[in-house]
Design a protein around this motif. Structure first.
Motif, short mmCIF file in Angstrom:
data_model
loop_
_atom_site.label_atom_id
_atom_site.label_comp_id
_atom_site.label_asym_id
_atom_site.label_seq_id
_atom_site.Cartn_x
_atom_site.Cartn_y
_atom_site.Cartn_z
N LEU A 52 0.81 -1.22 0.00
CA LEU A 52 0.00 0.00 0.00
C LEU A 52 0.84 1.27 0.00
N PRO A 89 3.10 2.69 -2.06
CA PRO A 89 3.16 3.56 -3.24
C PRO A 89 1.92 4.41 -3.45
N TRP A 90 0.80 4.06 -2.81
CA TRP A 90 -0.44 4.83 -2.99
C TRP A 90 -0.74 5.73 -1.79
N TRP A 91 0.23 5.84 -0.88
CA TRP A 91 0.00 6.63 0.32
C TRP A 91 1.28 7.35 0.69
N SER A 121 3.88 13.05 -2.00
CA SER A 121 3.71 12.96 -3.45
C SER A 121 5.02 12.69 -4.18
N TRP A 173 8.83 8.79 2.00
CA TRP A 173 8.49 8.40 0.62
C TRP A 173 9.36 7.23 0.18
N HIS A 207 8.03 3.37 -0.80
CA HIS A 207 8.19 2.91 -2.18
C HIS A 207 9.29 1.85 -2.32
#
Length: 278
Positions: A35, A37-39, A42, A72, A76
């Motif tokens: 999860l 990469p979607w949270w 930016s 980040w 990722h």
């Protein structure tokens, strides 16, 4: 007599309860990898961010040596770790299961040829193979995963061969052949049911082996590039800043450790549960 019965029942209930510690250790890095990469932020770059900046309001985990946001990067970086381990396990099973079934066939000469050839591959040190690939220019992610998966083929083939040649399974296979059942029925219907349990157990244990191999390769710079957010790469990349920005090293190291330890604890729990139900 009554006391012993109650104690055994309580022990059985504890053996059937899920290991919440193992689930938490294993679940956190898996959820972060799936999860992540979607949270979160930016992007990794923030205007005015300094290299090796400690955690703060703008960067909850601080920044790395290049000034990138660690939160980040961590969110990722798990995809390459989890995807690489699962991909290598699938490659190992895709090669090991058919070879194990082939070696367990009725032809003794074919059995010897297959197993002796696999022994040669089994003797190769994993990191040495990955070093040779790196020196020859094959440093891409898929080369790393393919090599790690191929190194698991001999061990998986041995597990499959041993399960098929077990006295109980072998007797049933001979009985099915005498009843007129063909190769497809035996190998596609009966044997998959018998191989499910030993393969699942071996895969759970092998998860940690493959994770260790891939993480070691990436930490040594044999696989992914230095700019990758992979957790092992982050540890190596930020090792010089351990005392000034410890989160850049300890967070990815903690996630790798939790993934490995949690996986091992889950396998131990499943094995203990299987023993208690026998």
């Amino acid at each position: 007599m009554t006391v012993r019965w109650r104690t055994g029942a309580a022990g059985g209930e504890r053996g059937r309860r899920p290991s919440w510690t193992a689930l938490a250790l294993f679940g956190v890095p898996v959820l972060a990898a799936v999860l992540g990469p979607w949270w979160g932020p930016s992007g990794p770059w923030t205007e005015g961010a300094l290299p090796s900046q400690p955690p703060g309001a703008e960067h909850p985990l601080g920044t790395d040596v290049l000034g990138r946001d660690m939160l980040w990067l961590v969110l990722h970086g798990g995809a390459s770790v989890l995807g690489g381990v699962l991909g290598a396990l699938l490659i190992g099973m895709a090669g090991g299961v058919p070879l194990g079934l082939l070696a367990a066939g009725p032809r003794r000469g074919l059995d010897e040829a297959v197993m002796r050839a696999l022994d040669l591959l089994l003797a190769l040190p994993g990191l040495l193979v990955l070093m040779v690939l790196a020196v020859s220019g094959h440093r891409d992610w898929y080369w790393l995963v393919t090599a790690a998966g191929s190194l698991q083929v001999p061990a998986i083939a041995r597990v499959v061969r041993g399960a098929v040649l077990a006295p109980g399974t072998r007797t049933v296979v001979e009985a099915l052949r005498m009843q007129g059942h063909g190769w497809a029925y035996i190998h596609l219907r009966y044997l998959p049911r018998e191989l499910a349990a030993p393969l699942a157990t071996d895969t759970g244990s092998r998860f940690a082996v493959v994770l260790y191999l891939l993480a070691s390769a990436n930490f040594l710079g044999l696989g992914l590039p230095a700019a990758s957010p992979d957790w092992a790469v982050l540890i190596e990349r930020n090792s010089d800043a351990l005392f000034t920005q410890p989160a850049a090293v300890l967070v990815p190291a903690g996630l790798l450790t939790a993934l490995c330890v949690g996986g091992n604890l889950l396998v131990d729990h499943v094995l203990a549960r299987q023993r208690s139900t026998r």
